[in-house]
Structure formats: C-alpha cells, structure tokens
Design a protein around this motif. Structure first.
Motif, PDB file in Angstrom:
ATOM      1  N   GLU A  33       0.813  -1.221   0.000  1.00  0.00           N
ATOM      2  CA  GLU A  33       0.000   0.000   0.000  1.00  0.00           C
ATOM      3  C   GLU A  33       0.843   1.267   0.000  1.00  0.00           C
ATOM      4  O   GLU A  33       0.501   2.244  -0.656  1.00  0.00           O
ATOM      5  CB  GLU A  33      -0.911   0.020   1.229  1.00  0.00           C
ATOM      6  CG  GLU A  33      -2.050  -0.967   1.179  1.00  0.00           C
ATOM      7  CD  GLU A  33      -2.851  -0.988   2.478  1.00  0.00           C
ATOM      8  OE1 GLU A  33      -2.514  -0.235   3.420  1.00  0.00           O
ATOM      9  OE2 GLU A  33      -3.822  -1.767   2.548  1.00  0.00           O
ATOM     10  N   LYS A  34       1.941   1.257   0.756  1.00  0.00           N
ATOM     11  CA  LYS A  34       2.709   2.483   0.970  1.00  0.00           C
ATOM     12  C   LYS A  34       3.978   2.598   0.134  1.00  0.00           C
ATOM     13  O   LYS A  34       4.520   3.689  -0.007  1.00  0.00           O
ATOM     14  CB  LYS A  34       3.078   2.611   2.446  1.00  0.00           C
ATOM     15  CG  LYS A  34       1.874   2.761   3.348  1.00  0.00           C
ATOM     16  CD  LYS A  34       2.305   2.882   4.788  1.00  0.00           C
ATOM     17  CE  LYS A  34       1.094   3.028   5.691  1.00  0.00           C
ATOM     18  NZ  LYS A  34       1.469   3.162   7.087  1.00  0.00           N
ATOM     19  N   SER A  35       4.478   1.494  -0.396  1.00  0.00           N
ATOM     20  CA  SER A  35       5.810   1.521  -0.998  1.00  0.00           C
ATOM     21  C   SER A  35       5.859   1.207  -2.479  1.00  0.00           C
ATOM     22  O   SER A  35       6.915   1.302  -3.088  1.00  0.00           O
ATOM     23  CB  SER A  35       6.724   0.538  -0.251  1.00  0.00           C
ATOM     24  OG  SER A  35       6.805   0.888   1.107  1.00  0.00           O
ATOM     25  N   ILE A  36       4.749   0.813  -3.066  1.00  0.00           N
ATOM     26  CA  ILE A  36       4.722   0.537  -4.502  1.00  0.00           C
ATOM     27  C   ILE A  36       3.819   1.580  -5.150  1.00  0.00           C
ATOM     28  O   ILE A  36       2.639   1.681  -4.815  1.00  0.00           O
ATOM     29  CB  ILE A  36       4.224  -0.892  -4.799  1.00  0.00           C
ATOM     30  CG1 ILE A  36       5.137  -1.918  -4.128  1.00  0.00           C
ATOM     31  CG2 ILE A  36       4.148  -1.125  -6.307  1.00  0.00           C
ATOM     32  CD1 ILE A  36       4.670  -3.349  -4.239  1.00  0.00           C
ATOM     33  N   ILE A  37       4.394   2.350  -6.069  1.00  0.00           N
ATOM     34  CA  ILE A  37       3.686   3.482  -6.654  1.00  0.00           C
ATOM     35  C   ILE A  37       3.682   3.347  -8.171  1.00  0.00           C
ATOM     36  O   ILE A  37       4.713   3.063  -8.773  1.00  0.00           O
ATOM     37  CB  ILE A  37       4.376   4.805  -6.261  1.00  0.00           C
ATOM     38  CG1 ILE A  37       4.419   4.938  -4.730  1.00  0.00           C
ATOM     39  CG2 ILE A  37       3.688   6.001  -6.893  1.00  0.00           C
ATOM     40  CD1 ILE A  37       5.396   5.980  -4.242  1.00  0.00           C
ATOM     41  N   LEU A  38       2.526   3.574  -8.802  1.00  0.00           N
ATOM     42  CA  LEU A  38       2.422   3.630 -10.260  1.00  0.00           C
ATOM     43  C   LEU A  38       2.432   5.101 -10.644  1.00  0.00           C
ATOM     44  O   LEU A  38       1.557   5.868 -10.266  1.00  0.00           O
ATOM     45  CB  LEU A  38       1.134   2.954 -10.737  1.00  0.00           C
ATOM     46  CG  LEU A  38       0.873   3.014 -12.244  1.00  0.00           C
ATOM     47  CD1 LEU A  38       1.996   2.315 -13.011  1.00  0.00           C
ATOM     48  CD2 LEU A  38      -0.473   2.377 -12.563  1.00  0.00           C
ATOM     49  N   GLU A  39       3.466   5.486 -11.389  1.00  0.00           N
ATOM     50  CA  GLU A  39       3.631   6.881 -11.778  1.00  0.00           C
ATOM     51  C   GLU A  39       4.080   6.949 -13.230  1.00  0.00           C
ATOM     52  O   GLU A  39       5.081   6.338 -13.591  1.00  0.00           O
ATOM     53  CB  GLU A  39       4.669   7.536 -10.855  1.00  0.00           C
ATOM     54  CG  GLU A  39       4.764   9.031 -10.963  1.00  0.00           C
ATOM     55  CD  GLU A  39       5.728   9.570  -9.926  1.00  0.00           C
ATOM     56  OE1 GLU A  39       6.886   9.855 -10.301  1.00  0.00           O
ATOM     57  OE2 GLU A  39       5.333   9.676  -8.749  1.00  0.00           O
ATOM     58  N   ASN A  40       3.337   7.653 -14.053  1.00  0.00           N
ATOM     59  CA  ASN A  40       3.653   7.793 -15.479  1.00  0.00           C
ATOM     60  C   ASN A  40       3.782   6.437 -16.168  1.00  0.00           C
ATOM     61  O   ASN A  40       4.676   6.221 -16.985  1.00  0.00           O
ATOM     62  CB  ASN A  40       4.930   8.605 -15.691  1.00  0.00           C
ATOM     63  CG  ASN A  40       4.806  10.018 -15.166  1.00  0.00           C
ATOM     64  OD1 ASN A  40       3.732  10.622 -15.246  1.00  0.00           O
ATOM     65  ND2 ASN A  40       5.878  10.556 -14.629  1.00  0.00           N
ATOM     66  N   GLY A  41       2.929   5.487 -15.804  1.00  0.00           N
ATOM     67  CA  GLY A  41       2.925   4.180 -16.437  1.00  0.00           C
ATOM     68  C   GLY A  41       4.027   3.246 -15.973  1.00  0.00           C
ATOM     69  O   GLY A  41       4.212   2.172 -16.529  1.00  0.00           O
ATOM     70  N   LYS A  42       4.804   3.639 -14.943  1.00  0.00           N
ATOM     71  CA  LYS A  42       5.890   2.801 -14.430  1.00  0.00           C
ATOM     72  C   LYS A  42       5.707   2.603 -12.932  1.00  0.00           C
ATOM     73  O   LYS A  42       5.294   3.509 -12.221  1.00  0.00           O
ATOM     74  CB  LYS A  42       7.250   3.463 -14.661  1.00  0.00           C
ATOM     75  CG  LYS A  42       7.645   3.577 -16.106  1.00  0.00           C
ATOM     76  CD  LYS A  42       9.018   4.195 -16.218  1.00  0.00           C
ATOM     77  CE  LYS A  42       9.422   4.352 -17.666  1.00  0.00           C
ATOM     78  NZ  LYS A  42      10.758   4.950 -17.784  1.00  0.00           N
TER      79      LYS A  42
END
Length: 144
Positions: free
Chosen positions: A44-53
C-alpha cells in the motif's frame, strides 16, 4: 536406531523441549499474520504507479538500523574494477556500455559529487563485472 525412555516423569518435559526446539522460528499463525500485515502495508505504501511505471521502495525490516554512508567504499571498489578491466580494453568498453545503457533506461543514475545529499544518509550499491563464456555477452554487471 531406537531411543528408549525409562523415566516417565521426564518424558513430557523432554518431548516438549524437543518439539519447541524443532519448531523454532516456524511457530504459529500469529507470525504468519504479522508477516502478511507487513507485506500488505508495504504494498500500500511503498509501490507506486507513476507515469505508467511502477516504483518500489526497498523493503526494510522495521527494527534495523539504516545503512551507513558508503561513498568512499564504493569509490574504491569502482576504482579497483576500472584498474582490473584496464588490462582488457574490450571488456572495459563493454562494461562502460552496460553502464550507459542502464543509465539511459533510468535503472541507475549518475551522481555528481558536488550534489551529494547532506541532509540524509545515502547508501550506494557497489557493482563488479562477471565474465561469461558467451560471444554475445562476455561480461555482466552484478550489483552487491
């Protein structure tokens, strides 16, 4: 081989001690539940989807000290790698090409010494070459 117990009063306590020792580190569902909770919170806190990555922070154990600042160690190890590969110019060029490709793909980034963070500890991951018996990829970069 067979063990025979003749003292029946010691049987229960000895057997309990044996099974406790045998199951050390693999106990009960409480441990599994707490590990599952840690994994859920990490997701929940450490995996981020940003700009398709996707970007994922390194999964740290909660009660461990931060890694030390290791710039000097990594500089020495990198210098050693360069000196070792200097005797084999083809491999040195290939290793440099690997670094350029990883930088181009944003797997790694160049760190200017004048822009090193001073407000927080920084830990760098050293690397070294590993030779392979391959005509297409005779050298690999391995991170420690």
């Amino acid at each position: 081989m067979m063990n025979i117990l003749t003292d029946h009063t010691a049987v229960v306590s000895d057997l309990e001690k044996f099974w406790n020792l045998e199951s050390f580190g693999a106990s009960g569902s409480d441990n599994i539940k707490s590990q599952s909770e840690v994994v859920r919170k990490y997701g929940e806190k450490s995996i981020i989807l940003e700009n398709g990555k996707y970007t994922a922070k390194l999964p740290w154990k909660p009660d461990f000290l931060p890694l030390p600042h290791n710039m000097e160690l990594v500089k020495k190890r990198t210098g050693s790698v360069i000196r070792r590969l200097a005797n084999k110019p083809d491999l040195l060029k290939m290793y440099g090409d690997i670094i350029k490709e990883q930088e181009r793909r944003h797997f790694i980034e160049k760190v200017e010494e004048t822009k090193l963070p001073t407000d927080r500890p920084v830990h760098y991951i050293p690397h070294h070459p590993v030779a392979k018996e391959s005509s297409t990829t005779p050298i690999l970069m391995v991170y420690d």
